[in-house]
Design a protein around this motif. Structure first.
Motif, short mmCIF file in Angstrom:
data_model
loop_
_atom_site.label_atom_id
_atom_site.label_comp_id
_atom_site.label_asym_id
_atom_site.label_seq_id
_atom_site.Cartn_x
_atom_site.Cartn_y
_atom_site.Cartn_z
N HIS A 70 19.06 69.96 32.81
CA HIS A 70 20.05 70.73 32.05
C HIS A 70 21.34 70.87 32.86
O HIS A 70 22.44 70.67 32.34
CB HIS A 70 19.49 72.10 31.71
CG HIS A 70 20.36 72.92 30.81
ND1 HIS A 70 21.32 73.78 31.28
CD2 HIS A 70 20.44 72.99 29.45
CE1 HIS A 70 21.94 74.35 30.27
NE2 HIS A 70 21.42 73.89 29.15
N ARG A 74 25.19 69.32 32.03
CA ARG A 74 26.43 70.10 32.03
C ARG A 74 27.46 69.47 32.97
O ARG A 74 28.65 69.37 32.64
CB ARG A 74 26.14 71.54 32.43
CG ARG A 74 25.35 72.33 31.39
CD ARG A 74 25.04 73.73 31.90
NE ARG A 74 26.28 74.50 32.02
CZ ARG A 74 26.73 75.33 31.10
NH1 ARG A 74 26.06 75.48 29.96
NH2 ARG A 74 27.83 76.01 31.28
N ALA A 136 21.73 69.86 24.58
CA ALA A 136 22.18 71.26 24.66
C ALA A 136 23.08 71.47 25.86
O ALA A 136 24.15 72.11 25.76
CB ALA A 136 20.97 72.19 24.73
N GLN A 140 27.02 72.50 25.44
CA GLN A 140 27.48 73.79 25.98
C GLN A 140 28.67 73.62 26.91
O GLN A 140 29.65 74.36 26.83
CB GLN A 140 26.32 74.48 26.72
CG GLN A 140 25.25 75.04 25.80
CD GLN A 140 24.04 75.53 26.57
OE1 GLN A 140 24.05 75.57 27.81
NE2 GLN A 140 22.99 75.89 25.86
N GLU A 141 28.58 72.65 27.80
CA GLU A 141 29.67 72.43 28.74
C GLU A 141 30.91 71.89 28.03
O GLU A 141 32.03 72.27 28.35
CB GLU A 141 29.24 71.45 29.84
CG GLU A 141 30.29 71.21 30.90
CD GLU A 141 30.66 72.46 31.67
OE1 GLU A 141 31.79 72.52 32.18
OE2 GLU A 141 29.84 73.39 31.75
N GLU A 143 31.79 72.52 24.93
CA GLU A 143 32.42 73.63 24.21
C GLU A 143 33.18 74.54 25.17
O GLU A 143 34.25 75.04 24.85
CB GLU A 143 31.37 74.41 23.44
CG GLU A 143 30.80 73.64 22.25
CD GLU A 143 29.71 74.40 21.52
OE1 GLU A 143 29.22 75.40 22.09
OE2 GLU A 143 29.36 74.01 20.40
N ARG A 144 32.59 74.78 26.37
CA ARG A 144 33.28 75.61 27.36
C ARG A 144 34.60 74.95 27.78
O ARG A 144 35.63 75.61 27.89
CB ARG A 144 32.40 75.82 28.59
CG ARG A 144 32.98 76.77 29.63
CD ARG A 144 32.25 76.68 30.94
NE ARG A 144 32.43 75.40 31.58
CZ ARG A 144 33.51 75.07 32.28
NH1 ARG A 144 34.52 75.93 32.42
NH2 ARG A 144 33.61 73.88 32.83
#
Length: 286
Positions: A70, A74, A136, A140-141, A143-144
């Motif tokens: 994970h 990222r 995922a 997530q990264e 979107e950040r």
């Protein structure tokens, strides 16, 4: 024939992936290139990332823990998203690896169909968890990163400028919605505190229209600035906006307004105690 439980099957699977690491990794990198995935990256870069992901993939199968994978996803997103690599390309590449490994297992166990089914039954749930984890982490990264870019763009589009000591100007251009109005307020209040400002000039010459929500937010911004010790002068109020504010009943009693930016700066300097005199007059001897 020896009976394998699920743990035995996964151990044998991991041993197989370690033993055939080189050819499986090379096959995976070739399939990625043929599918025209990760096209923003060179062959060498794809092979390097394939090596890292393959190692993390096998580690996840071996240990049953997905944290390292994970975190890698990222990190990968942070590095390659700015280059235009899309999420579907990364997920597609991971699914290709699952396919490459499944084909390898089929070739190894095709002589024992029952054992092959058991191996695949042990492998597929783990492979699906890995694919979901990579997707995922990458999303997530991504979107950040996008949120940070949007925030930077907003800050660049609405700079708070220090004209002189204790005097700030906030020129606003374009459409103001409720979200941008909140962002402007937060940005202005931070600048007031950081610069110990006593006067702020908010120039809205470049704003075509405001609604009641934004107008009330402007009033709240003025009040919040006053609580921090800064007087606010609003300049550039167009006749159309003025009529709108009157019509919708916004209370502007606490807002000091001046026709244009030049007048607003002169008023701000008077509030600060500066006196503007012509050069000729300033040069006369006392």
């Amino acid at each position: 024939m020896k009976e394998f439980d699920e743990k035995d099957l996964l151990r044998e699977l991991v041993a197989h992936l370690h033993q055939h690491r080189t050819e499986l990794r090379e096959e995976w990198a070739r399939r990625i290139t043929e599918a025209k995935l990760l096209s923003a990256m060179s062959r060498e870069e794809i092979f390097a990332e394939a090596t890292s992901v393959y190692n993390k993939y096998v580690e996840a199968l071996e240990t049953g823990t997905l944290e390292a994978l994970h975190a890698y996803a990222r990190n990968l997103s942070e590095r390659i998203t700015p280059r235009g690599v899309e999420t579907h390309e990364v997920l597609g590449s991971v699914l290709l690896l699952r396919d490459v490994l499944a084909r390898s297992l089929f070739a190894k166990y095709q002589g024992d169909f029952k054992l092959l089914n058991r191996v695949l039954d042990a492998y597929e749930p783990a492979a699906n968890r890995i694919a979901n984890t990579v997707a995922a982490g990458f999303v997530q990264e991504r979107e950040r990163t996008i949120r940070e870019q949007q925030e930077s763009i907003r800050e660049l589009s609405t700079p708070v400028l220090q004209v002189r000591e204790r005097l700030l100007i906030l020129p606003i251009i374009g459409v103001i919605d409720s979200q941008r109005a909140r962002q402007l307020t937060e940005q202005l209040l931070r600048a007031i505190r950081a610069n110990r400002a006593r006067v702020v000039v908010i120039d809205i010459t470049g704003v075509a229209a405001v609604d009641s929500s934004v107008a009330n937010h402007l009033v709240q911004t003025v009040e919040a600035s006053q609580l921090l010790g800064a007087a606010v002068i609003v300049t550039g109020l167009s006749p159309e906006i003025a009529q709108t504010l009157v019509r919708i009943g916004v209370n502007l009693g606490k807002v000091r307004t001046v026709g244009d930016l030049q007048g607003g700066l002169e008023e701000a300097e008077r509030v600060l105690g500066y006196k503007v005199v012509p050069i000729a007059e300033a040069s006369k001897p006392a």
